[in-house]
Design an enzyme around this catalytic site. Structure first.
Site, PDB file in Angstrom:
ATOM      1  N   CYS A 252     110.984  31.287   4.391  1.00  0.00           N
ATOM      2  CA  CYS A 252     111.196  30.332   3.299  1.00  0.00           C
ATOM      3  C   CYS A 252     110.190  29.186   3.379  1.00  0.00           C
ATOM      4  O   CYS A 252     109.782  28.648   2.351  1.00  0.00           O
ATOM      5  CB  CYS A 252     112.612  29.774   3.349  1.00  0.00           C
ATOM      6  SG  CYS A 252     113.861  31.062   3.401  1.00  0.00           S
TER       7      CYS A 252
ATOM      8  N   CYS B 189     117.411  29.411  -1.485  1.00  0.00           N
ATOM      9  CA  CYS B 189     118.323  29.070  -0.405  1.00  0.00           C
ATOM     10  C   CYS B 189     118.062  27.634   0.073  1.00  0.00           C
ATOM     11  O   CYS B 189     117.040  27.027  -0.266  1.00  0.00           O
ATOM     12  CB  CYS B 189     118.169  30.058   0.745  1.00  0.00           C
ATOM     13  SG  CYS B 189     116.576  29.960   1.548  1.00  0.00           S
TER      14      CYS B 189
ATOM     15  N   ASP C 209     114.031  33.630  -3.307  1.00  0.00           N
ATOM     16  CA  ASP C 209     113.624  32.248  -3.573  1.00  0.00           C
ATOM     17  C   ASP C 209     112.463  32.220  -4.559  1.00  0.00           C
ATOM     18  O   ASP C 209     111.532  33.001  -4.458  1.00  0.00           O
ATOM     19  CB  ASP C 209     113.131  31.555  -2.293  1.00  0.00           C
ATOM     20  CG  ASP C 209     114.187  31.547  -1.203  1.00  0.00           C
ATOM     21  OD1 ASP C 209     115.359  31.361  -1.540  1.00  0.00           O
ATOM     22  OD2 ASP C 209     113.824  31.701  -0.038  1.00  0.00           O
TER      23      ASP C 209
ATOM     24  N   CYS D  97     114.903  36.746   0.069  1.00  0.00           N
ATOM     25  CA  CYS D  97     116.181  36.136  -0.323  1.00  0.00           C
ATOM     26  C   CYS D  97     116.101  35.573  -1.733  1.00  0.00           C
ATOM     27  O   CYS D  97     116.905  34.730  -2.109  1.00  0.00           O
ATOM     28  CB  CYS D  97     116.704  35.138   0.709  1.00  0.00           C
ATOM     29  SG  CYS D  97     115.633  33.811   1.140  1.00  0.00           S
TER      30      CYS D  97
HETATM   31 ZN   LIG Z   1     115.011  31.667   1.616  1.00  0.00          ZN
END
Ligand SMILES: [Zn+2]
Length: 144
Positions: free
Chosen positions: A103, A59, A36, A34
């Protein structure tokens, strides 16, 4: 509720945001999934993490995990900070949605990268295996 109150709290009011001047260790990691990017800077005094700051472009889960990760390693001996696992970070946040677990892995990796940088800068010897997963592509644990 998708996110716990703790996740929302750390996302809205992240702790220890910023960059330490003349840091003793810098760790920067990213995940492609994503997008990051997490950067952690450490101040180390007598082998203890005296200060930790982060900047995260990513995120909400990445921001919340880096925020709580800096809180968790602060005041701890460097070796103990290395033991910070993404599982511990997720538990401290009262959980994360499954598709956001990667994450929290980023926070663990950023801390490890910063400690490795500190070790390298200070010619401290270590077993390279403790940083496995950071550099060895074969056991990269970012879920696909
Ligand atoms: Zn993320």
């Amino acid at each position: 509720m998708l996110y716990s109150e703790k996740v929302m709290d750390h996302f809205r009011n992240p702790r220890n945001v910023g960059e330490i001047e003349n840091p003793d260790g810098v760790g920067e990691v990213g995940n492609a999934k994503c997008g990051d990017i997490m950067r952690i800077t450490l101040k180390v005094e007598d082998g203890v993490i005296a200060d930790a700051k982060f900047t995260t472009f990513g995120c909400g889960s990445a921001i919340a995990t880096s925020s709580i990760a800096t809180e968790m390693i602060m005041g701890k001996p460097v070796e103990e900070a290395l033991e910070l696992s993404n599982r511990a970070v997720v538990e401290a946040l009262d959980g994360l949605p499954t598709h956001k677990i990667h994450c929290s892995v980023l926070a663990e990796e950023a801390v490890k990268a910063a400690v490795k940088d500190y070790y390298d800068k200070n010619n401290i010897t270590y077993d390279p295996k403790i940083f496995c997963g950071l550099e060895c592509g074969s056991c990269h644990h970012h879920g696909e």
